[in-house]
Design a protein around this motif. Structure first.
Motif, PDB file in Angstrom:
ATOM      1  N   LEU A 283      -5.275   4.065   8.669  1.00  0.00           N
ATOM      2  CA  LEU A 283      -5.018   4.380  10.078  1.00  0.00           C
ATOM      3  C   LEU A 283      -6.123   5.279  10.641  1.00  0.00           C
ATOM      4  CD1 LEU A 283      -2.953   4.288  12.488  1.00  0.00           C
ATOM      5  CD2 LEU A 283      -2.037   6.426  11.567  1.00  0.00           C
ATOM      6  N   ARG A 284      -6.445   6.317   9.866  1.00  0.00           N
ATOM      7  CA  ARG A 284      -7.466   7.275  10.306  1.00  0.00           C
ATOM      8  C   ARG A 284      -8.836   6.586  10.429  1.00  0.00           C
ATOM      9  NH1 ARG A 284      -8.822  13.030   7.295  1.00  0.00           N
ATOM     10  NH2 ARG A 284     -10.431  13.723   8.768  1.00  0.00           N
ATOM     11  N   MET A 285      -9.111   5.682   9.475  1.00  0.00           N
ATOM     12  CA  MET A 285     -10.412   5.017   9.448  1.00  0.00           C
ATOM     13  C   MET A 285     -10.570   4.029  10.610  1.00  0.00           C
ATOM     14  SD  MET A 285     -12.082   2.723   6.369  1.00  0.00           S
ATOM     15  CE  MET A 285     -11.293   1.164   6.747  1.00  0.00           C
ATOM     16  N   GLN A 286      -9.508   3.281  10.916  1.00  0.00           N
ATOM     17  CA  GLN A 286      -9.650   2.188  11.883  1.00  0.00           C
ATOM     18  C   GLN A 286      -9.181   2.507  13.302  1.00  0.00           C
ATOM     19  OE1 GLN A 286      -8.000  -1.208   9.249  1.00  0.00           O
ATOM     20  NE2 GLN A 286      -9.677  -2.121  10.399  1.00  0.00           N
ATOM     21  N   TYR A 287      -8.205   3.413  13.434  1.00  0.00           N
ATOM     22  CA  TYR A 287      -7.608   3.602  14.757  1.00  0.00           C
ATOM     23  C   TYR A 287      -7.789   4.984  15.366  1.00  0.00           C
ATOM     24  CZ  TYR A 287      -5.561  -0.911  13.752  1.00  0.00           C
ATOM     25  OH  TYR A 287      -5.400  -2.232  13.452  1.00  0.00           O
ATOM     26  N   CYS A 288      -8.050   6.011  14.542  1.00  0.00           N
ATOM     27  CA  CYS A 288      -8.217   7.355  15.108  1.00  0.00           C
ATOM     28  C   CYS A 288      -9.377   7.444  16.116  1.00  0.00           C
ATOM     29  CB  CYS A 288      -8.382   8.396  14.002  1.00  0.00           C
ATOM     30  SG  CYS A 288      -6.779   8.848  13.269  1.00  0.00           S
ATOM     31  N   PRO A 289     -10.497   6.716  15.893  1.00  0.00           N
ATOM     32  CA  PRO A 289     -11.562   6.811  16.910  1.00  0.00           C
ATOM     33  C   PRO A 289     -11.116   6.307  18.295  1.00  0.00           C
ATOM     34  CG  PRO A 289     -12.072   5.123  15.260  1.00  0.00           C
ATOM     35  CD  PRO A 289     -10.939   5.934  14.741  1.00  0.00           C
ATOM     36  N   HIS A 290     -10.094   5.434  18.319  1.00  0.00           N
ATOM     37  CA  HIS A 290      -9.609   4.920  19.598  1.00  0.00           C
ATOM     38  C   HIS A 290      -9.042   6.039  20.456  1.00  0.00           C
ATOM     39  CE1 HIS A 290      -8.974   0.566  17.874  1.00  0.00           C
ATOM     40  NE2 HIS A 290     -10.184   1.071  17.644  1.00  0.00           N
ATOM     41  N   CYS A 291      -8.462   7.058  19.809  1.00  0.00           N
ATOM     42  CA  CYS A 291      -7.869   8.191  20.531  1.00  0.00           C
ATOM     43  C   CYS A 291      -8.946   8.961  21.299  1.00  0.00           C
ATOM     44  CB  CYS A 291      -7.153   9.145  19.565  1.00  0.00           C
ATOM     45  SG  CYS A 291      -5.838   8.337  18.652  1.00  0.00           S
ATOM     46  N   GLN A 292     -10.169   8.864  20.835  1.00  0.00           N
ATOM     47  CA  GLN A 292     -11.283   9.547  21.504  1.00  0.00           C
ATOM     48  C   GLN A 292     -12.043   8.591  22.429  1.00  0.00           C
ATOM     49  OE1 GLN A 292     -13.794  11.817  18.811  1.00  0.00           O
ATOM     50  NE2 GLN A 292     -12.070  12.194  17.410  1.00  0.00           N
ATOM     51  N   GLY A 293     -11.471   7.416  22.620  1.00  0.00           N
ATOM     52  CA  GLY A 293     -12.111   6.447  23.502  1.00  0.00           C
ATOM     53  C   GLY A 293     -13.261   5.685  22.851  1.00  0.00           C
ATOM     54  N   LEU A 294     -13.365   5.824  21.531  1.00  0.00           N
ATOM     55  CA  LEU A 294     -14.470   5.163  20.812  1.00  0.00           C
ATOM     56  C   LEU A 294     -13.987   3.790  20.310  1.00  0.00           C
ATOM     57  CD1 LEU A 294     -15.517   8.350  18.794  1.00  0.00           C
ATOM     58  CD2 LEU A 294     -16.611   7.459  20.860  1.00  0.00           C
ATOM     59  N   MET A 295     -13.843   2.866  21.232  1.00  0.00           N
ATOM     60  CA  MET A 295     -13.221   1.571  20.918  1.00  0.00           C
ATOM     61  C   MET A 295     -14.112   0.659  20.084  1.00  0.00           C
ATOM     62  SD  MET A 295     -10.388   2.113  22.378  1.00  0.00           S
ATOM     63  CE  MET A 295      -9.573   0.535  22.302  1.00  0.00           C
ATOM     64  N   LEU A 296     -15.421   0.798  20.208  1.00  0.00           N
ATOM     65  CA  LEU A 296     -16.325  -0.135  19.528  1.00  0.00           C
ATOM     66  C   LEU A 296     -16.899   0.412  18.234  1.00  0.00           C
ATOM     67  CD1 LEU A 296     -18.290  -1.486  22.638  1.00  0.00           C
ATOM     68  CD2 LEU A 296     -16.337  -2.525  21.465  1.00  0.00           C
TER      69      LEU A 296
ATOM     70  N   PHE B  15       0.834  -1.202   0.000  1.00  0.00           N
ATOM     71  CA  PHE B  15       0.000   0.000   0.000  1.00  0.00           C
ATOM     72  C   PHE B  15       0.877   1.265   0.000  1.00  0.00           C
ATOM     73  CE2 PHE B  15      -2.915  -3.061   2.214  1.00  0.00           C
ATOM     74  CZ  PHE B  15      -3.808  -3.159   1.172  1.00  0.00           C
ATOM     75  N   SER B  16       0.325   2.315  -0.602  1.00  0.00           N
ATOM     76  CA  SER B  16       1.022   3.610  -0.619  1.00  0.00           C
ATOM     77  C   SER B  16       0.927   4.270   0.757  1.00  0.00           C
ATOM     78  CB  SER B  16       0.376   4.523  -1.664  1.00  0.00           C
ATOM     79  OG  SER B  16      -0.964   4.823  -1.269  1.00  0.00           O
ATOM     80  N   LYS B  17       1.710   5.338   0.936  1.00  0.00           N
ATOM     81  CA  LYS B  17       1.663   6.070   2.207  1.00  0.00           C
ATOM     82  C   LYS B  17       0.284   6.677   2.429  1.00  0.00           C
ATOM     83  CE  LYS B  17       6.359   7.405   3.457  1.00  0.00           C
ATOM     84  NZ  LYS B  17       7.283   8.544   3.659  1.00  0.00           N
ATOM     85  N   ASP B  18      -0.277   7.219   1.356  1.00  0.00           N
ATOM     86  CA  ASP B  18      -1.615   7.830   1.464  1.00  0.00           C
ATOM     87  C   ASP B  18      -2.648   6.800   1.905  1.00  0.00           C
ATOM     88  OD1 ASP B  18      -0.666  10.275   0.752  1.00  0.00           O
ATOM     89  OD2 ASP B  18      -1.237  10.118  -1.364  1.00  0.00           O
ATOM     90  N   CYS B  19      -2.551   5.603   1.338  1.00  0.00           N
ATOM     91  CA  CYS B  19      -3.484   4.531   1.697  1.00  0.00           C
ATOM     92  C   CYS B  19      -3.303   4.141   3.157  1.00  0.00           C
ATOM     93  CB  CYS B  19      -3.260   3.311   0.795  1.00  0.00           C
ATOM     94  SG  CYS B  19      -4.082   1.805   1.390  1.00  0.00           S
ATOM     95  N   SER B  20      -2.047   3.997   3.578  1.00  0.00           N
ATOM     96  CA  SER B  20      -1.775   3.604   4.973  1.00  0.00           C
ATOM     97  C   SER B  20      -2.335   4.630   5.945  1.00  0.00           C
ATOM     98  CB  SER B  20      -0.267   3.452   5.190  1.00  0.00           C
ATOM     99  OG  SER B  20       0.234   2.418   4.365  1.00  0.00           O
ATOM    100  N   ARG B  21      -2.164   5.913   5.613  1.00  0.00           N
ATOM    101  CA  ARG B  21      -2.685   6.986   6.485  1.00  0.00           C
ATOM    102  C   ARG B  21      -4.215   6.949   6.537  1.00  0.00           C
ATOM    103  NH1 ARG B  21       1.334  11.735   4.300  1.00  0.00           N
ATOM    104  NH2 ARG B  21       3.124  11.211   5.633  1.00  0.00           N
ATOM    105  N   ALA B  22      -4.819   6.723   5.376  1.00  0.00           N
ATOM    106  CA  ALA B  22      -6.287   6.689   5.313  1.00  0.00           C
ATOM    107  C   ALA B  22      -6.831   5.512   6.118  1.00  0.00           C
ATOM    108  CB  ALA B  22      -6.744   6.604   3.861  1.00  0.00           C
TER     109      ALA B  22
END
Length: 320
Positions: free
Chosen positions: A145-158, A136-143
């Motif tokens: 990451l943002r889609m699957q893991y960024c909500p975890h930073c806000q405590g939105l685990m589920l 995957f490209s860097k842009d894809c990896s970032r997208a």
């Protein structure tokens, strides 16, 4: 494996013919039968051999055996040198009439589509294996990451990503798969056409399992024309030169063979034709595999179901 089983059965059919109807020359003939079906296998599995060449070679090597036991039988066998003369003269003398030519036509038209079919299967495996590991490209990896893991930073685990958001990200990551899609669809269409070409009069199953009938026709023709053939042989090779040896009897394991034949007729659903049709019908289900990959991934595991709160890349929303 089904091709290999078919070749083995066809060889057994032909060897059984000699053991049952031409027992006195069965041991010698079976060796040539084995060589012939080895060549059939080599051709189907991709070796650079000519069908015309190995069919002719089979009838060339069979002629001295038939001459020795059917056309001009004696108490002893013909010499090696005399057998070689007969082998070299077979195509001019034509002891088997039109049968070798008929066999060449049948083998060529039935074996080539099967060989191509197997090569195509290997190509399909290669494509699937190649596309199984993507960088995957860097842009894809970032997208991702943002889609699957960024909500975890806000405590939105589920929370899961919204369907539309997921599709946008995954389609972007799999954009190069869109290029494969057109060729993949063409490949499946070609496989369907190739499978159709393998059926009918020149179906490999029909041709190989009836090869023993062609051989029998050839032997009957040689026996009927025996006196005339003897005259022709005398002109070309001279009178038969014999050596003080005796041909062994039939050494072919018929019990083993008969079990194989019964097993084949009983397990009719395992025939090559049925296996091929089943395979093609399954392959059709994956016609849109590459174009629909994002839908499959998001729909099966990544995205939230419709109507549920979902992550849109920045926050949890009711609707994307």
């Amino acid at each position: 494996e089904t091709f290999e089983t078919l070749i083995r059965l066809a060889e057994n059919y032909t060897s059984t013919l000699f053991c049952n109807a031409y027992r006195n020359m069965a041991a010698e003939a079976t060796t040539h039968v084995q060589e012939f079906f080895t060549d059939v296998g080599l051709f189907i599995f991709g070796t650079d051999v000519s069908t015309e060449e190995f069919v002719n070679r089979f009838f060339d090597t069979l002629f001295p055996v038939v001459y020795n036991h059917v056309i001009n039988p004696g108490l002893t066998d013909i010499s090696v040198e005399y057998a070689e003369c007969l082998r070299m003269a077979r195509r001019d003398i034509r002891p088997f009439g039109n049968v070798p030519k008929k066999a060449i036509g049948q083998m060529g038209r039935s074996l080539l589509p099967s060989r191509t079919f197997l090569q195509a299967l290997n190509l399909g495996i290669e494509v699937i294996n190649t596309t199984d590991h993507l960088h995957f490209s860097k842009d894809c990896s970032r997208a991702l990451l943002r889609m699957q893991y960024c909500p975890h930073c806000q405590g939105l685990m589920l929370s899961k990503p919204c369907m539309g958001y997921c599709l946008n990200v995954i389609r972007g990551c799999l954009a190069n798969m869109a290029e494969v899609d057109l060729h993949w669809r063409g490949y499946i269409q070609s496989m369907e056409e190739l499978s159709s070409a393998m059926s009918g009069t020149y179906d490999i199953e029909h041709v190989l399992l009836n090869f023993h009938s062609l051989v029998n026709d050839a032997l009957v023709q040689a026996r009927i024309n025996g006196p005339e053939l003897s005259e022709q042989v005398n002109k070309v090779c001279g009178p038969p030169v014999r050596k003080p040896t005796q041909s062994p009897g039939c050494s072919f394991d018929q019990n083993k063979d008969n079990q194989g034949l019964k097993m084949f007729s009983r397990d009719s659903e395992e025939t090559l034709t049925n296996r091929r049709k089943e395979f093609i019908s399954h392959l059709r289900l994956y016609r849109a595999f590459y174009s629909g990959l994002a839908d499959q991934l998001c729909g099966n595991e990544l995205a939230a179901a419709d109507g549920l709160p979902c992550w849109n890349g920045e926050d949890v929303v009711r609707r994307y």
